[in-house]
Design an enzyme around this catalytic site. Structure first.
Site, PDB file in Angstrom:
ATOM      1  N   SER A  84      27.742-103.839 -11.890  1.00 51.52           N
ATOM      2  CA  SER A  84      26.882-102.868 -11.223  1.00 51.52           C
ATOM      3  C   SER A  84      25.783-102.351 -12.150  1.00 51.52           C
ATOM      4  CB  SER A  84      27.701-101.675 -10.734  1.00 51.52           C
ATOM      5  OG  SER A  84      28.773-102.099  -9.929  1.00 51.52           O
ATOM      6  N   GLN A  85      24.719-101.861 -11.534  1.00 51.40           N
ATOM      7  CA  GLN A  85      23.649-101.165 -12.249  1.00 51.40           C
ATOM      8  C   GLN A  85      24.262-100.003 -13.054  1.00 51.40           C
ATOM      9  OE1 GLN A  85      21.627 -98.759  -9.443  1.00 51.40           O
ATOM     10  NE2 GLN A  85      19.702 -98.666 -10.565  1.00 51.40           N
TER      11      GLN A  85
END
Ligand code: SAH
Length: 214
Positions: free
Chosen positions: A63-64
């Site tokens: 994920s970011q």
């Protein structure tokens, strides 16, 4: 090079995480400490501190950084708390929680990813994280109840077994719920037999595949 990574990581925390309102000092310290570049494939290593998710193989993504920070802050956990993660992937989110002093159980469905993450976590000094291979939509009953449950893949609904494994003494689950492409991040808080749900914003996660998923 390690100093350059550290500088990039500090800049990431300042410009992507703090700037967007994440305040929990324990979360910020963990993001500043965990070497994210060690969790991504060589081919995308130079992008490790960029403001985006990255491919980690097997069609999956890490994920970011901001999403990791947001979800971790929403969990509201701290040192000594038992936490379940569903969707180990690279092991990065698990390392963040371990860095915060949580007792982490993480479940990954893909055997190759689970094995690689377990080895990586051990090599980086996070050997206390318990990595399990299986369908995380069923939770991990053996170590329940949990103070926090974080699901890092998107499902059509919150799986019943995950609700059941929340500590009745007070616990939070954070999970993307919605369609296969676009979801809403939900925070579900349990107190005794009462559950309340809060919407935390839109997001895009890879599908949660399993008995209580897609
Ligand atoms: N948290 C990870 C990113 C997760 S990507 C990180 O920090 O790198 C989502 C992961 O969820 C993928 O690895 C995918 O294989 C896994 N997954 C999907 N359905 C699952 C299920 N039912 N149980 C466990 N893992 C699942």
């Amino acid at each position: 090079m390690s100093d350059a990574w550290t500088r990039r990581r500090e800049r990431m925390v300042r410009t992507q995480i703090e700037a967007r309102g994440v305040r929990d000092p324990n979360v910020l310290a963990a993001l500043a400490a965990v070497p994210r570049h060690a969790f991504v494939p060589e081919a995308v290593r130079s992008l490790a501190y960029d403001d985006c998710p990255l491919p980690i193989g097997g069609g999956q993504t890490i994920s970011q950084p901001y999403m990791v920070a947001l979800m971790t802050e929403a969990l509201g956990v701290g040192p000594g708390d038992r936490v379940l993660e569903v969707g180990t992937g690279s092991g990065y989110q698990a390392a963040i929680l371990a860095e915060m002093g949580c007792r982490v159980h993480t479940v990954e469905r893909d055997p190759a990813l689970a094995e690689a993450a377990a080895q990586r976590l051990a090599r980086l000094g996070y050997g206390q994280v318990s990595v399990h291979q299986g369908d995380g939509t069923l939770g991990w009953p053996d170590a329940a109840p949990y103070r926090g449950v974080v699901v890092t893949a998107g499902g059509p609904r919150v799986p019943g077994p995950l609700r059941d494994q929340l500590d009745p003494g007070g616990a939070t689950l954070v999970m993307p719920v919605g369609g296969r492409g676009l979801q809403e991040l939900l925070g579900v808080t349990r107190r005794g037999s009462r559950f309340s749900t809060e919407k935390l914003g839109g997001c895009r996660f890879v599908p949660l595949v399993g008995e209580e998923g897609w």
